[in-house]
Design a protein around this motif. Structure first.
Motif, short mmCIF file in Angstrom:
data_model
loop_
_atom_site.label_atom_id
_atom_site.label_comp_id
_atom_site.label_asym_id
_atom_site.label_seq_id
_atom_site.Cartn_x
_atom_site.Cartn_y
_atom_site.Cartn_z
N THR A 366 0.84 -1.20 0.00
CA THR A 366 0.00 0.00 0.00
C THR A 366 0.87 1.25 0.00
O THR A 366 0.61 2.21 -0.73
N SER A 382 -7.73 -2.52 -0.33
CA SER A 382 -7.56 -2.84 1.08
C SER A 382 -8.90 -2.90 1.82
O SER A 382 -9.10 -3.76 2.67
N THR A 418 -5.11 -9.78 0.05
CA THR A 418 -4.96 -8.37 -0.31
C THR A 418 -3.54 -8.08 -0.78
O THR A 418 -3.34 -7.33 -1.75
#
Length: 445
Positions: A366, A382, A418
């Motif tokens: 991220t 996310s 993820t």
């Protein structure tokens, strides 16, 4: 000419990466751990000297408080990314514009949030299920905390500027000083003046004022484009839009994550928070390193920084997670002597802390996407992983096997899923990013 306070800042565009990333991350890690310890001290003071009702009132606003803090930290990511990128590119004017826009934005935005929070405190706490017998104390506590929102935002935004240029030590020093002030004032207001939750909230605000004054003073004394000059405070529309574009998705993501991580008992969650703080520093590190190297037009160094941060996040998560599992019973006994609570906490530690390294490497992916300019997409992915997938898990897998272990298993599974999706997205988007660079820049170290 581009100048900074070289003895305090870090040039992330050259030199060895393994040691630089660790030197950058360790002060942030210690800051997060200290903050958790100071928060625990607040709870202890209230519980020991103000009674069970006061303790329940403070505890009932934990989710709301975490929501606010997560939102601020997320918004400051926008400031961090811009300052890092312009610093790497040696664009002094843009650094100045970002710094002065960010500082004024933090104060104005904080004042607006204060008014909203003070007005909406009771409805918000009622919506979040605050018990009727303590809601009056909880409302008082929250309203006092909201008065301090502007200084809290000011600290976070100014600290983001310092971190963007590699100065992570001074925010640690300032937080340490503020934490000590907070504990001393807690004891004075609660024990000597019998102010209960109002005393704890007031101590928090005053300690935040201390940290904000120190960080603002440090910016005012810096050399170069990061120097803060109060008379030049203004809002640059272009910089404001970029800060919001990058920071708002990060803030929303952090806020939703803070609300979603509520399964399991409080003691087990507190222990897992310490492990998370250690790993999350490498998300902040990759955001800064990627930002500076994008600005310096060194794409290969972005990839090398990503690999290093993934490695450190994996190692810290794995080691600390395993240590939590091995010494879980002893750690939980610091919070409670109830064997049932300890048993519940051990389940959480096994399913959450053990595989926590998956969350660490997920956060690094991220962070790198934000550092290279993509903030909305990782937020969507996310949130789908944290919320949508876990809801699906509850109505399918958990329904077939309704145990706490089965519920908590959704966490590591969602982290792994993820991470995989974010890694694929990064590989696809990186081809677009590379197209912005010349062949010579792509070949350079």
């Amino acid at each position: 000419m581009f100048k900074t306070s070289a003895h305090r800042t870090m040039d992330m565009t050259q030199g060895p990466l393994f040691s630089k990333v660790l030197l950058f991350a360790l002060p942030i890690m210690l800051s997060g751990i200290l903050q958790l310890l100071f928060n625990a001290a607040d709870t202890i003071v209230v519980g020991r000297f103000a009674g069970n009702e006061a303790l329940a009132a403070v505890g009932s606003v934990g989710s709301l408080n975490n929501l606010i803090i997560s939102l601020f930290i997320g918004l400051s990511v926008g400031v961090n990314v811009l300052v890092a990128r312009f610093t790497g590119a040696r664009e002094s004017d843009n650094v100045r514009e970002t710094v002065h826009t960010a500082v004024l934005l933090s104060v104005v935005g904080g004042l607006c949030l204060s008014v909203i929070g003070i007005t909406a405190a009771r409805p918000l706490l009622t919506l979040m299920g605050s018990p009727d017998d303590v809601i009056d104390l909880a409302v008082l506590y929250v309203r006092i905390l909201f008065i301090g929102i502007p200084v809290q935002m000011l600290y976070n935004f100014c600290a983001a500027v310092l971190r963007a240029v590699g100065d992570t030590k001074r925010p640690l020093y300032f937080l340490t000083i503020a934490g000590v002030v907070n504990i001393v004032l807690n004891l004075f207001f609660v024990i000597a003046l019998h102010m209960s939750v109002a005393g704890v909230a007031l101590a928090t605000i005053l300690s935040q004022v201390v940290s904000a004054v120190l960080v603002v003073r440090s910016l005012m004394l810096m050399d170069g484009p990061t120097r803060l000059i109060p008379r030049r405070l203004h809002i640059n529309g272009a910089m404001l839009l970029q800060i919001i574009r990058i920071g708002l998705p990060a803030g929303i993501q952090s806020s939703v994550f803070s609300l979603s991580n509520v399964a399991g008992n409080a003691a087990g969650m507190n222990i897992s928070n310490f492990v998370y703080q250690a790993m999350n520093t490498f998300q902040q590190a990759i955001t800064c390193f990627a930002g500076q190297n994008m600005g310096a037009r060194k794409p290969n160094r972005v990839i090398r920084s990503l690999k290093v941060c993934l490695c450190w996040a994996f190692l810290f998560g794995l080691v600390l997670g395993l240590l939590s599992c091995v010494f879980g019973r002893q750690l939980l006994s610091l919070y409670t002597g109830d064997p049932n609570v300890i048993a519940a906490g051990l389940i959480r530690i096994f399913y959450v802390c053990g595989p926590y390294f998956l969350c660490g490497i997920m956060d690094v992916m991220t962070g790198v996407l934000r550092g290279v300019g993509y903030s909305l997409l990782p937020m969507i992915v996310s949130l789908l992983g944290a919320c949508a997938f876990r809801i699906l898990w509850v109505v399918t897998v958990f329904r077939a096997r309704t145990t706490m272990g089965c519920l908590l298993l959704s966490y590591p599974v969602s982290w792994g899923l993820t991470f995989t999706v974010l890694a694929i997205i990064f590989l696809v988007l990186w081809k677009r990013v590379l197209a912005r660079f010349t062949p010579e820049e792509r070949a350079a170290d």
